[in-house]
Write a protein that holds these residues in place. Sequence first.
Motif, PDB file in Angstrom:
ATOM      1  N   SER A   1      49.391  36.782  35.323  1.00  0.00           N
ATOM      2  CA  SER A   1      50.478  37.002  36.270  1.00  0.00           C
ATOM      3  C   SER A   1      49.984  37.545  37.603  1.00  0.00           C
ATOM      4  CB  SER A   1      51.514  37.953  35.675  1.00  0.00           C
ATOM      5  OG  SER A   1      50.910  39.189  35.354  1.00  0.00           O
ATOM      6  N   LYS A   2      48.758  38.049  37.663  1.00  0.00           N
ATOM      7  CA  LYS A   2      48.210  38.609  38.900  1.00  0.00           C
ATOM      8  C   LYS A   2      46.805  38.050  39.112  1.00  0.00           C
ATOM      9  CE  LYS A   2      47.211  42.918  41.251  1.00  0.00           C
ATOM     10  NZ  LYS A   2      47.057  44.354  41.127  1.00  0.00           N
ATOM     11  N   GLU A   3      46.538  37.608  40.337  1.00  0.00           N
ATOM     12  CA  GLU A   3      45.231  37.036  40.654  1.00  0.00           C
ATOM     13  C   GLU A   3      44.135  38.098  40.532  1.00  0.00           C
ATOM     14  OE1 GLU A   3      43.074  34.992  44.466  1.00  0.00           O
ATOM     15  OE2 GLU A   3      45.207  34.645  44.167  1.00  0.00           O
ATOM     16  N   PRO A   4      43.112  37.859  39.713  1.00  0.00           N
ATOM     17  CA  PRO A   4      42.034  38.840  39.520  1.00  0.00           C
ATOM     18  C   PRO A   4      40.990  38.722  40.633  1.00  0.00           C
ATOM     19  CG  PRO A   4      41.674  36.956  38.103  1.00  0.00           C
ATOM     20  CD  PRO A   4      42.969  36.714  38.835  1.00  0.00           C
ATOM     21  N   GLU A   5      41.314  39.282  41.801  1.00  0.00           N
ATOM     22  CA  GLU A   5      40.470  39.116  42.979  1.00  0.00           C
ATOM     23  C   GLU A   5      39.029  39.567  42.746  1.00  0.00           C
ATOM     24  OE1 GLU A   5      42.494  40.991  46.210  1.00  0.00           O
ATOM     25  OE2 GLU A   5      44.263  39.713  45.986  1.00  0.00           O
ATOM     26  N   GLY A   6      38.841  40.694  42.087  1.00  0.00           N
ATOM     27  CA  GLY A   6      37.494  41.202  41.838  1.00  0.00           C
ATOM     28  C   GLY A   6      36.681  40.274  40.949  1.00  0.00           C
ATOM     29  N   ALA A   7      37.297  39.794  39.889  1.00  0.00           N
ATOM     30  CA  ALA A   7      36.606  38.893  38.965  1.00  0.00           C
ATOM     31  C   ALA A   7      36.292  37.561  39.636  1.00  0.00           C
ATOM     32  CB  ALA A   7      37.448  38.672  37.715  1.00  0.00           C
ATOM     33  N   MET A   8      37.212  37.105  40.493  1.00  0.00           N
ATOM     34  CA  MET A   8      36.966  35.853  41.196  1.00  0.00           C
ATOM     35  C   MET A   8      35.814  36.004  42.186  1.00  0.00           C
ATOM     36  SD  MET A   8      40.815  34.349  41.648  1.00  0.00           S
ATOM     37  CE  MET A   8      40.250  32.819  42.362  1.00  0.00           C
ATOM     38  N   ALA A   9      35.760  37.133  42.872  1.00  0.00           N
ATOM     39  CA  ALA A   9      34.669  37.381  43.814  1.00  0.00           C
ATOM     40  C   ALA A   9      33.335  37.494  43.076  1.00  0.00           C
ATOM     41  CB  ALA A   9      34.949  38.646  44.621  1.00  0.00           C
ATOM     42  N   LEU A  10      33.342  38.157  41.936  1.00  0.00           N
ATOM     43  CA  LEU A  10      32.121  38.292  41.142  1.00  0.00           C
ATOM     44  C   LEU A  10      31.641  36.928  40.657  1.00  0.00           C
ATOM     45  CD1 LEU A  10      29.957  40.009  39.800  1.00  0.00           C
ATOM     46  CD2 LEU A  10      31.531  40.325  37.869  1.00  0.00           C
ATOM     47  N   THR A  11      32.573  36.101  40.203  1.00  0.00           N
ATOM     48  CA  THR A  11      32.221  34.754  39.763  1.00  0.00           C
ATOM     49  C   THR A  11      31.534  33.993  40.893  1.00  0.00           C
ATOM     50  OG1 THR A  11      34.040  34.681  38.176  1.00  0.00           O
ATOM     51  CG2 THR A  11      33.157  32.564  38.899  1.00  0.00           C
ATOM     52  N   ALA A  12      32.106  34.063  42.085  1.00  0.00           N
ATOM     53  CA  ALA A  12      31.515  33.380  43.238  1.00  0.00           C
ATOM     54  C   ALA A  12      30.144  33.953  43.580  1.00  0.00           C
ATOM     55  CB  ALA A  12      32.444  33.476  44.442  1.00  0.00           C
ATOM     56  N   SER A  13      30.005  35.275  43.497  1.00  0.00           N
ATOM     57  CA  SER A  13      28.714  35.889  43.831  1.00  0.00           C
ATOM     58  C   SER A  13      27.625  35.517  42.831  1.00  0.00           C
ATOM     59  CB  SER A  13      28.848  37.412  43.918  1.00  0.00           C
ATOM     60  OG  SER A  13      28.983  37.988  42.631  1.00  0.00           O
ATOM     61  N   LEU A  14      28.037  35.081  41.649  1.00  0.00           N
ATOM     62  CA  LEU A  14      27.076  34.650  40.626  1.00  0.00           C
ATOM     63  C   LEU A  14      26.880  33.129  40.647  1.00  0.00           C
ATOM     64  CD1 LEU A  14      28.188  36.971  37.694  1.00  0.00           C
ATOM     65  CD2 LEU A  14      26.151  37.191  39.133  1.00  0.00           C
ATOM     66  N   GLY A  15      27.443  32.472  41.687  1.00  0.00           N
ATOM     67  CA  GLY A  15      27.204  31.052  41.880  1.00  0.00           C
ATOM     68  C   GLY A  15      28.249  30.132  41.312  1.00  0.00           C
TER      69      GLY A  15
ATOM     70  N   GLU B   1      32.343  28.678  40.552  1.00  0.00           N
ATOM     71  CA  GLU B   1      33.596  28.414  41.248  1.00  0.00           C
ATOM     72  C   GLU B   1      34.711  29.045  40.430  1.00  0.00           C
ATOM     73  OE1 GLU B   1      36.411  24.785  42.869  1.00  0.00           O
ATOM     74  OE2 GLU B   1      34.813  24.328  41.459  1.00  0.00           O
ATOM     75  N   ALA B   2      35.515  29.883  41.065  1.00  0.00           N
ATOM     76  CA  ALA B   2      36.612  30.563  40.378  1.00  0.00           C
ATOM     77  C   ALA B   2      37.933  29.912  40.759  1.00  0.00           C
ATOM     78  CB  ALA B   2      36.635  32.039  40.751  1.00  0.00           C
ATOM     79  N   ILE B   3      38.744  29.626  39.762  1.00  0.00           N
ATOM     80  CA  ILE B   3      40.063  29.042  39.989  1.00  0.00           C
ATOM     81  C   ILE B   3      41.095  29.917  39.286  1.00  0.00           C
ATOM     82  CG2 ILE B   3      41.552  27.040  39.565  1.00  0.00           C
ATOM     83  CD1 ILE B   3      39.040  25.309  39.604  1.00  0.00           C
ATOM     84  N   TYR B   4      42.171  30.241  40.000  1.00  0.00           N
ATOM     85  CA  TYR B   4      43.256  31.036  39.431  1.00  0.00           C
ATOM     86  C   TYR B   4      44.491  30.156  39.268  1.00  0.00           C
ATOM     87  CZ  TYR B   4      47.218  34.233  39.281  1.00  0.00           C
ATOM     88  OH  TYR B   4      48.377  34.868  38.947  1.00  0.00           O
ATOM     89  N   LEU B   5      45.032  30.109  38.068  1.00  0.00           N
ATOM     90  CA  LEU B   5      46.253  29.361  37.766  1.00  0.00           C
ATOM     91  C   LEU B   5      47.278  30.334  37.201  1.00  0.00           C
ATOM     92  CD1 LEU B   5      44.580  26.305  35.991  1.00  0.00           C
ATOM     93  CD2 LEU B   5      45.433  26.418  38.331  1.00  0.00           C
ATOM     94  N   PRO B   6      48.298  30.699  37.992  1.00  0.00           N
ATOM     95  CA  PRO B   6      49.293  31.649  37.506  1.00  0.00           C
ATOM     96  C   PRO B   6      50.099  31.080  36.339  1.00  0.00           C
ATOM     97  CG  PRO B   6      49.970  30.711  39.594  1.00  0.00           C
ATOM     98  CD  PRO B   6      48.583  30.212  39.320  1.00  0.00           C
ATOM     99  N   LEU B   7      50.490  31.948  35.430  1.00  0.00           N
ATOM    100  CA  LEU B   7      51.233  31.522  34.250  1.00  0.00           C
ATOM    101  C   LEU B   7      52.714  31.850  34.313  1.00  0.00           C
ATOM    102  CD1 LEU B   7      48.770  32.467  31.380  1.00  0.00           C
ATOM    103  CD2 LEU B   7      49.213  30.228  32.362  1.00  0.00           C
TER     104      LEU B   7
END
Length: 57
Positions: free
Chosen positions: A17-31, A33-39
Amino acid sequence: MSEKLPLTGETIIFTGSKEPEGAMALTASLGGEAIYLPLIEHPSGSHNCRISTVTAG
């Protein structure tokens, strides 16, 4: 696979229900692609959803 970028070439999908901005940024920093799909449906009743992607670089 690089040790510094272990997610290179990988796509990670986050849901919830909430975009995990920190986890998405970490995913990108580790190379990866992060995709968020709200439920949840938007309060206006709209079925449109926003898809966010974050990539390194």
